[in-house]
Design an enzyme around this catalytic site. Structure first.
Site, mmCIF file in Angstrom:
data_model
loop_
_atom_site.group_PDB
_atom_site.id
_atom_site.type_symbol
_atom_site.label_atom_id
_atom_site.label_comp_id
_atom_site.label_asym_id
_atom_site.label_seq_id
_atom_site.Cartn_x
_atom_site.Cartn_y
_atom_site.Cartn_z
ATOM 1 N N ARG A 159 77.215 41.296 -57.453
ATOM 2 C CA ARG A 159 78.378 40.070 -57.902
ATOM 3 C C ARG A 159 77.966 39.486 -58.617
ATOM 4 O O ARG A 159 76.554 39.119 -58.727
ATOM 5 C CB ARG A 159 78.330 39.168 -56.632
ATOM 6 C CG ARG A 159 79.059 39.524 -55.514
ATOM 7 C CD ARG A 159 81.014 39.137 -55.826
ATOM 8 N NE ARG A 159 81.405 39.853 -54.377
ATOM 9 C CZ ARG A 159 82.180 40.835 -54.468
ATOM 10 N NH1 ARG A 159 81.512 41.980 -54.893
ATOM 11 N NH2 ARG A 159 83.558 41.514 -53.415
ATOM 12 N N GLU A 164 85.398 37.717 -64.942
ATOM 13 C CA GLU A 164 86.612 39.302 -64.800
ATOM 14 C C GLU A 164 87.559 38.463 -64.609
ATOM 15 O O GLU A 164 88.300 38.045 -64.361
ATOM 16 C CB GLU A 164 85.334 40.191 -63.369
ATOM 17 C CG GLU A 164 84.634 39.866 -63.590
ATOM 18 C CD GLU A 164 83.982 41.046 -61.965
ATOM 19 O OE1 GLU A 164 85.051 40.832 -61.647
ATOM 20 O OE2 GLU A 164 83.401 41.388 -61.635
ATOM 21 N N HIS A 207 84.498 46.335 -63.558
ATOM 22 C CA HIS A 207 83.908 46.408 -61.616
ATOM 23 C C HIS A 207 84.291 47.683 -60.908
ATOM 24 O O HIS A 207 85.710 47.823 -59.638
ATOM 25 C CB HIS A 207 84.781 45.133 -61.350
ATOM 26 C CG HIS A 207 84.094 44.810 -60.006
ATOM 27 N ND1 HIS A 207 84.165 43.668 -60.155
ATOM 28 C CD2 HIS A 207 83.802 45.406 -58.943
ATOM 29 C CE1 HIS A 207 83.824 43.120 -58.207
ATOM 30 N NE2 HIS A 207 83.807 44.460 -57.919
#
Length: 324
Positions: free
Chosen positions: A237, A266, A285
């Site tokens: 994370r 993000e 991601h």
């Protein structure tokens, strides 16, 4: 009468059909404030929700008084207020197993691409810079036989240790809440405290969930303890790492490079210095982003919802104490 559920992420046709066989489904595009208002009646009668993204907290739960199960298409659940769910007796289901191997592949890819400067030199080739035999300004660093440090030895950490130790003859160091017998027996992994992990790792790979305890666990003080030749890899994370401190460490040569699949914000802002630093590999991601794995995650989420709403939960429950 079938239980009512709200689906807030599209599913493959066969999985949507399976959901329809068990439930009365209202499909929406995300848990936005607009959708919560527009579909207030559906949320008021929903016994289950299924999707990913969006905040599920006490404010949301007030709009879903009949909710019994939340099924997320993810392994992480930091967008869910677990305490609020527990107070309401709402089961939280997630998909922790199906993405293990794929995320470990991604982490190993970040190790290799950061060490060998794969993205940077590939772009230089495309730009026409390869005009003669390459010199030291194109060179990377070795991966094989270097020490791999794993911060968070869960399923993904174990799968990464397998790849690194058996595939690249890398000694494995790790730090976790407790000793991991399988990692120690199968891959000769050495448990150590965080300071030792930081000081001795050639590659520090972070595979931690985001909690109050892990937020900014890696900051200026921790980065300063790493080798100048070390590479930081984060596919857990984003906020586990203090991003500004990391940027400064990369600019100042405190550490050699970073391979990142997750970020504090993000999508990553277009003006982020991480995008202009040559010693950074930045991915959007994509840890679990293969067709096969994303289908498996969606299938698990559907199975989880069916199991939870029919009283047949055997796995994948974040708060199993509610089952007692």
């Amino acid at each position: 009468m079938k239980p009512s559920v709200v689906l807030y992420k599209s599913l493959p046709d066969d999985l949507r059909q399976r959901l329809d066989e068990h439930f009365t489904v209202t499909e929406i595009n995300g848990l936005t404030a607009e959708n919560l208002e527009k579909h207030a009646e559906a949320f008021a009668s929903a016994e289950g929700i299924l999707g990913s993204g969006g905040k599920v907290d006490s404010e949301f739960l007030a709009k879903a008084p009949k909710l019994r199960v939340a099924s997320t298409v993810s392994v992480g659940y930091d967008n869910f207020d677990v305490d609020a769910l527990n107070q309401r007796g709402v089961l939280l289901m997630h998909t922790p197993t199906v993405l293990t191997e794929t995320v470990a592949d991604t982490m190993m890819a970040l190790v290799l691409s950061s060490a060998r400067r794969v993205v940077e030199v590939a772009e230089r080739v495309k730009a026409g810079e390869w005009q003669s035999n390459i010199g030291p300004d194109w060179f990377g660093i070795d991966v094989h036989h270097k020490k791999l440090g794993i911060l968070g030895m869960g399923r993904i950490g174990l799968a990464l240790a397998q790849r690194a130790h058996l595939g690249f003859s890398m000694p494995i160091l790790y730090n976790a809440r407790k000793h991991h017998d399988a990692a120690e027996q199968r891959f000769d992994a050495q448990y150590c405290d965080l300071d030792t992990l930081l000081k001795e790792s050639d590659f520090l790979c972070i595979s931690l969930p985001l909690t109050e305890q892990t937020h900014h666990l890696i900051g200026r003080e921790q980065l300063a303890k790493m080798k100048p030749s070390a590479v930081l890899i984060n596919a857990g994370r984003g906020p586990v790492v203090d991003e500004q401190a990391l940027i400064e460490a990369l600019k100042d040569g405190i550490i050699h490079a970073a391979g990142l699949d997750v970020f504090e914000q993000e999508p990553l802002p277009a003006d982020s210095p991480l995008l202009s630093l040559p010693n950074v590999v930045a991915l959007p991601h994509i840890g679990s982003a293969t067709h096969e794995t994303r289908y498996g995650m969606a299938k698990d989420a559907v199975d989880n919802l069916i199991a939870a709403l029919t009283g047949k939960v055997e796995k994948n429950c974040v708060n199993p104490q509610l089952l007692k």
